[in-house]
Design a protein around this motif. Structure first.
Motif, PDB file in Angstrom:
ATOM      1  N   ARG A   1       7.652   0.525 -78.161  1.00 12.37           N
ATOM      2  CA  ARG A   1       9.109   0.524 -78.229  1.00 12.37           C
ATOM      3  C   ARG A   1       9.696   1.899 -78.512  1.00 12.37           C
ATOM      4  N   VAL A   2       8.983   2.732 -79.260  1.00  9.48           N
ATOM      5  CA  VAL A   2       9.540   4.015 -79.649  1.00  9.48           C
ATOM      6  C   VAL A   2       9.235   5.115 -78.648  1.00  9.48           C
ATOM      7  N   ARG A   3       8.519   4.808 -77.586  1.00  9.65           N
ATOM      8  CA  ARG A   3       8.217   5.810 -76.538  1.00  9.65           C
ATOM      9  C   ARG A   3       9.435   6.205 -75.787  1.00  9.65           C
TER      10      ARG A   3
ATOM     11  N   HIS B   1      10.000   3.360-100.383  1.00  9.59           N
ATOM     12  CA  HIS B   1       9.827   4.243 -99.234  1.00  9.59           C
ATOM     13  C   HIS B   1       8.464   4.116 -98.559  1.00  9.59           C
ATOM     14  N   SER B   2       7.783   2.998 -98.736  1.00  6.82           N
ATOM     15  CA  SER B   2       6.542   2.824 -97.992  1.00  6.82           C
ATOM     16  C   SER B   2       6.883   2.336 -96.591  1.00  6.82           C
ATOM     17  N   GLY B   3       5.956   2.488 -95.687  1.00  2.00           N
ATOM     18  CA  GLY B   3       6.178   2.089 -94.308  1.00  2.00           C
ATOM     19  C   GLY B   3       6.164   0.576 -94.142  1.00  2.00           C
ATOM     20  N   TRP B   4       6.534   0.145 -92.956  1.00  2.00           N
ATOM     21  CA  TRP B   4       6.622  -1.287 -92.682  1.00  2.00           C
ATOM     22  C   TRP B   4       5.288  -1.989 -92.903  1.00  2.00           C
ATOM     23  N   ARG B   5       4.196  -1.336 -92.519  1.00  2.00           N
ATOM     24  CA  ARG B   5       2.879  -1.958 -92.628  1.00  2.00           C
ATOM     25  C   ARG B   5       2.526  -2.239 -94.086  1.00  2.00           C
ATOM     26  N   GLU B   6       2.714  -1.252 -94.942  1.00  2.00           N
ATOM     27  CA  GLU B   6       2.408  -1.434 -96.357  1.00  2.00           C
ATOM     28  C   GLU B   6       3.312  -2.498 -96.979  1.00  2.00           C
ATOM     29  N   GLN B   7       4.565  -2.515 -96.550  1.00  2.00           N
ATOM     30  CA  GLN B   7       5.489  -3.524 -97.073  1.00  2.00           C
ATOM     31  C   GLN B   7       5.039  -4.933 -96.693  1.00  2.00           C
TER      32      GLN B   7
ATOM     33  N   ALA C   1       1.829  -2.884 -84.717  1.00  3.15           N
ATOM     34  CA  ALA C   1       1.860  -1.419 -84.572  1.00  3.15           C
ATOM     35  C   ALA C   1       1.824  -1.023 -83.099  1.00  3.15           C
ATOM     36  N   ALA C   2       1.014  -1.709 -82.308  1.00  6.01           N
ATOM     37  CA  ALA C   2       0.937  -1.410 -80.877  1.00  6.01           C
ATOM     38  C   ALA C   2       2.273  -1.711 -80.193  1.00  6.01           C
TER      39      ALA C   2
END
Length: 189
Positions: A187-189, A44-50, A181-182
């Motif tokens: 995309r999620v806006r 369940h870690s975020g994409w960045r940590e993965q 991340a940017a």
């Protein structure tokens, strides 16, 4: 194929009973050396940590098997173990709003960073520090010609203050992930 057959104590033709050619033999070597992507350590870690974990593990694999850098370039046969690494990187970006093509490009970008840093480390040897060695080489040149290259001289002076600590791995990885991340944020806006 002849050398491999000789090391195995068989004829070249006997080796062809097991693998049809060099490309398949190299693919089997890569499969064995790289192995499947290890089980995920943190759930369940975020994409960045993965992706940080993924890149670090790939870096370790290439350090242990530097020959794999040359064996994994360009169009070639890929086996399920190698594909599991790509699957893990692409799936880490599920739910981010990135298209499949963008997720593949993100994985390719990360692989490029891992490969570049590993190749630098390989070129400097097991105990080498690429940044420190480059700084030492350029330091002599800057003493003689620094007035012609003021920005480079200032950058090398700043780098020397880090006592030759190699920061290229972490700096590059974090900038790649910051860029992703940017893009994800747009995309999620």
């Amino acid at each position: 194929m002849r050398r491999v057959a000789a090391q195995l104590g068989v004829t070249k033709m006997a080796l062809y009973r097991y693998v049809p050619g060099k490309a398949e033999l190299v693919a089997l070597m890569v499969e064995t050396a790289i192995g499947p992507y290890p089980p995920v350590k943190v759930r369940h870690s975020g994409w960045r940590e993965q992706l940080e974990e993924w890149a670090g593990q790939l870096f370790d694999v290439f350090r242990r098997h530097p020959w794999a850098l040359d064996a994994t370039v360009g169009p070639r046969i890929m086996g399920p173990a190698e594909l599991s690494w790509l699957e893990r990187a692409v799936s880490a970006l599920d739910g981010t709003g990135l298209s499949g093509a963008e997720r593949m490009d993100a994985a390719a970008l990360l692989v490029g960073h891992v490969r570049g840093i590993t190749q630098q480390a390989r070129a400097t040897g097991p105990a080498g520090n690429p940044e420190a060695q480059l700084g030492a080489l350029l330091g002599d040149l800057m003493q003689a010609h620094g007035e012609r290259f003021p920005a480079l001289t200032a950058a090398l002076t700043s780098a020397a203050q880090s006592h030759g600590q190699d920061q290229a791995w972490e700096f590059g990885l974090q900038r790649i992930l910051d860029g992703l991340a940017a893009l994800i944020a747009r995309r999620v806006r």
